[in-house]
Design a protein around this motif. Structure first.
Motif, mmCIF file in Angstrom:
data_model
loop_
_atom_site.group_PDB
_atom_site.id
_atom_site.type_symbol
_atom_site.label_atom_id
_atom_site.label_comp_id
_atom_site.label_asym_id
_atom_site.label_seq_id
_atom_site.Cartn_x
_atom_site.Cartn_y
_atom_site.Cartn_z
ATOM 1 N N TYR A 161 0.838 -1.210 0.000
ATOM 2 C CA TYR A 161 0.000 0.000 0.000
ATOM 3 C C TYR A 161 0.872 1.258 0.000
ATOM 4 O O TYR A 161 0.624 2.206 -0.752
ATOM 5 C CB TYR A 161 -0.910 0.027 1.233
ATOM 6 N N ALA A 162 1.894 1.262 0.860
ATOM 7 C CA ALA A 162 2.733 2.465 0.992
ATOM 8 C C ALA A 162 3.459 2.759 -0.317
ATOM 9 O O ALA A 162 3.563 3.915 -0.737
ATOM 10 C CB ALA A 162 3.745 2.257 2.124
ATOM 11 N N ASP A 220 0.947 4.235 -2.826
ATOM 12 C CA ASP A 220 0.364 5.514 -2.439
ATOM 13 C C ASP A 220 1.341 6.645 -2.748
ATOM 14 O O ASP A 220 1.021 7.575 -3.493
ATOM 15 C CB ASP A 220 0.029 5.469 -0.939
ATOM 16 N N LEU A 244 -7.594 1.248 -7.457
ATOM 17 C CA LEU A 244 -7.331 2.557 -8.064
ATOM 18 C C LEU A 244 -6.252 2.456 -9.133
ATOM 19 O O LEU A 244 -5.235 1.789 -8.939
ATOM 20 C CB LEU A 244 -6.854 3.553 -7.004
ATOM 21 N N PHE A 269 -4.488 1.786 -3.257
ATOM 22 C CA PHE A 269 -5.784 1.425 -2.709
ATOM 23 C C PHE A 269 -6.419 0.333 -3.555
ATOM 24 O O PHE A 269 -6.335 0.360 -4.771
ATOM 25 C CB PHE A 269 -6.691 2.654 -2.696
ATOM 26 N N ARG A 326 -11.759 7.639 -3.998
ATOM 27 C CA ARG A 326 -10.454 8.214 -3.703
ATOM 28 C C ARG A 326 -10.593 9.629 -3.144
ATOM 29 O O ARG A 326 -9.943 10.014 -2.181
ATOM 30 C CB ARG A 326 -9.596 8.246 -4.958
ATOM 31 N N ASN A 357 1.351 9.003 3.861
ATOM 32 C CA ASN A 357 0.531 8.541 2.745
ATOM 33 C C ASN A 357 -0.939 8.738 3.050
ATOM 34 O O ASN A 357 -1.466 8.200 4.016
ATOM 35 C CB ASN A 357 0.822 7.060 2.462
ATOM 36 N N LEU A 414 -3.806 7.773 1.593
ATOM 37 C CA LEU A 414 -4.850 6.754 1.470
ATOM 38 C C LEU A 414 -4.773 5.728 2.591
ATOM 39 O O LEU A 414 -5.661 4.927 2.767
ATOM 40 C CB LEU A 414 -4.726 6.034 0.126
ATOM 41 N N MET A 415 -3.676 5.769 3.361
ATOM 42 C CA MET A 415 -3.495 4.765 4.403
ATOM 43 C C MET A 415 -3.985 5.288 5.755
ATOM 44 O O MET A 415 -4.075 6.483 5.973
ATOM 45 C CB MET A 415 -2.021 4.361 4.485
ATOM 46 N N MET A 433 4.676 2.817 9.263
ATOM 47 C CA MET A 433 5.135 2.536 7.898
ATOM 48 C C MET A 433 6.632 2.212 7.880
ATOM 49 O O MET A 433 7.454 3.001 8.329
ATOM 50 C CB MET A 433 4.852 3.733 6.994
#
Lengths: 370, 256
Positions: free
Chosen positions: A241-242, A245, A308, A313, A363, B92, B94-95, B103
């Motif tokens: 995820y990180a 993003d 996305l 995401f 989003r 970030n 979205l997290m 993280m």
């Protein structure tokens, strides 16, 4: 002076409100609609014993590659080489089975053919990932290159060694070999046994009709289950995820961004190889055109499932709903004789566009409208 | 007087022929806010990049608790207890709060499985300590205000062992009310007593509200430094403008 803090501005929601705002909900609603519409339009044939087996077979096929594509998209990259990788892996396995192992190593067992092929596809995945992270080029263009390169290599290899771009009539390995059975045999026989015992699942003679699902159903469950666990519950999931993003802030916090990306390119190659192995050992054939356009279908399913385009995401549960939806529609022509099969693409195109707009709204909501 | 946690001596940084820093001295003490002020191009960014291990100095030394240290990478600086909170915060959107907090340094059990409940609890507690009561650490950072994000980044740096907290213009991109929130956060961190804060700012008023000690940079050199008591308000304004006299400026402006 009032005592309201900024945290108070988050309104507490009920269970129902939270549910309808989940990113998977759109894909879920479309899926339910398609299941109902197909059941009615086919007079139930789509969900009789054989209908379920055939539908699950294609859904699992889509699901396997869409899981790989979605994981990679969440990390912010695309892989357009999935389809060509399927063709390449299928070619490689079938050729070894027909012509023996390379370098005169003798007869190939199904397991050896698979293992050598997997070693090649994982290396290719590693190569693609390394080129993407080292060059900083868009993965779109790098994997487009591999789309052509691998498809061409597949065709050339077929013609050079096999004199024909098809292999058919291989022995039915799944009858005799444990590994071929694992990839191309049947699973969950108890489901159809139970159905038979309950008085359904009968052929015209009144005997048990269908004996099990295709093995790829189990592989899809394993791959999707593992992907779900990794994404939502593990450190690696947090890194994925990180990375997708914002890779700079991920890197600043010590996330090994490049290794995550290379690993996921290898994972899509793995999914393509499983796809190909299930196909080869199920049908005992291979041909140079296998997997054509599958990369685009995989990406479409990932997007329909709420992933996305920009990364960071997405949800594996959404991808499962997306795979069911697209798989059922792709198969609909077999159950509704009067329908033109090309409506499938019309449908996928429409749902894809709708999903992109829906995802963009999600989003914006998460990022507070930025 | 206590020992400075970090001492910087005659730090020089050249980029080719360009002299970015020309012999800068700096001392930071635990429990103090050290305001680092200067105009654009004064060398503030270069200085913090050296302190956080992004650049290596051309010459000069950095002492941590009296011992000379060389930072070859940001990792070295972090290990020496220097936590930098950049303007982009390395967060970030979205997290979730928790996922951002940990993280790259997640708490895991077997198979890399996240200890999510424990992480949620720590993220909540650490942010509460410096002023934000976050009822839901699973909410996305995108829904937070700029001040809250700043707090998250600061709490994260402290939790992961920062003894020197470098805040790079933490108030510059915020609204009035959120600027005050960040200043309160700085005060709370200061009140812990064990953390030295380097507060980089353009804003004279903000520095006066929280700083214990000042260093003014202009053209790569320190043009004034000392405890708050020694630096008068008038002095601050003059030094902020890089040493140019306000009167001269007024005179020049009136002639246009």
């Amino acid at each position: 002076m009032n005592e309201r803090s900024e945290a108070d501005r988050m309104v507490q929601e009920t269970w129902f409100q939270r549910t309808i705002r989940r990113p998977e909900i759109g894909a879920f609603v479309v899926m339910v609609f398609i299941i109902l519409a197909l059941a009615i339009a086919s007079d139930g044939r789509a969900f009789n014993a054989l209908g379920v087996k055939n539908n699950v077979a294609i859904i699992a096929q889509f699901g396997i590659i869409a899981t790989g594509a979605a994981m990679l998209m969440i990390a912010g990259e695309f892989d357009l080489s999935i389809g060509s990788m399927i063709g390449f892996a299928g070619m490689s396995m079938a050729m070894m089975l027909k012509w023996g192992l390379p370098f005169g190593l003798g007869e190939a067992t199904p397991f050896m053919a698979f293992l050598l092929t997997l070693a090649m596809t994982l290396s290719l995945g590693w190569l693609i990932g390394t080129i993407v992270v080292r060059s900083g080029l868009s993965s779109f263009i790098v994997t487009l290159g591999f789309l052509f390169f691998l498809r061409g290599t597949t065709e050339v290899s077929f013609r050079l060694i096999n004199q024909s771009t098809q292999i058919s009539g291989l022995p039915d390995y799944k009858e005799t070999n444990w590994f071929a059975d694992l990839m191309g045999g049947e699973v969950f026989g108890w489901f159809y046994d139970l159905w038979f015992m309950l008085g359904g699942n009968l052929n015209r003679k009144g005997e048990q009709w269908v004996t099990g699902f295709d093995a790829r159903f189990l592989w899809w469950i394993i791959i999707a289950g593992a992907a779900y666990f990794v994404l939502s519950r593990t450190q690696l999931g947090n890194w994925i995820y990180a990375t997708g993003d914002n890779k700079d802030s991920a890197r600043a916090n010590g996330v090994p961004v490049n290794r995550v990306k290379i690993g996921l390119f290898m994972f899509t190659a793995f999914c393509a190889t499983i796809f190909a192995a299930c196909q080869v050992f199920d049908t005992n054939t291979s041909d140079a055109a296998k997997g054509n356009l599958k990369e685009l279908e995989a990406i479409a399913i990932a997007v329909v499932g709420g992933t996305l385009m920009t990364g960071g995401f997405g949800s594996i549960i959404g991808v499962v709903f997306g795979a069911v939806t697209v798989g059922l529609v792709a198969n609909a022509v077999f159950f509704i004789p009067w329908i033109d099969g090309s409506w499938f693409r019309v449908f996928v195109g429409t749902v894809l566009l709708a999903a992109v707009f829906a995802n963009e709204r999600i989003r914006k909501r998460i990022t507070g409208g930025i | 007087m206590t020992e400075p946690y970090m001492r910087v001596e005659k730090l020089v940084k050249k980029f080719g022929p360009f002299m970015a820093l020309n012999g800068v001295d700096l001392e930071v003490y635990p429990g103090e806010v050290h305001a680092l002020l200067g105009d654009n191009g004064a060398g503030k960014s270069t200085l913090i990049k050296i302190l956080s291990g992004v650049h290596e100095p051309t010459s000069g030394s950095i002492y941590i608790e009296g011992r000379a240290k060389k930072f070859r990478s940001p990792r070295d600086a972090t290990a020496a207890g220097i936590g930098t909170v950049y303007q982009d915060l390395a967060i970030n959107q979205l997290m979730s709060v928790t996922r951002n907090f940990f993280m790259g340094r997640e708490l895991t059990s077997a198979f890399g499985k996240l200890r999510m409940d424990e992480m949620n609890q720590i993220a909540h507690d650490e942010m509460l300590k410096i002023g934000i009561d976050f009822s839901d650490p699973t909410q996305a950072v995108g829904t937070m205000s700029g001040g809250q994000r700043q707090t998250l980044a600061i709490a994260r740096a402290i939790y992961f062992g920062a003894k020197v907290l470098i805040l790079d213009e933490p108030t510059s991109a915020l609204g009035q009310k959120q600027q005050m929130e960040v200043l309160k956060t700085i005060k709370r961190v200061r009140a812990r007593g064990d953390i030295a804060i380097i507060f980089i700012t353009h804003n004279e008023i903000h520095s006066k509200l929280v700083a214990d000690r000042y260093t003014f940079l202009a053209l790569g050199q320190v043009i004034g430094s000392g405890p708050k008591a020694e630096i008068e308000a008038q002095d601050i304004r003059r030094l902020m403008a890089g040493g140019a006299e306000m009167k001269d400026l007024e005179h020049e402006l009136s002639q246009i």
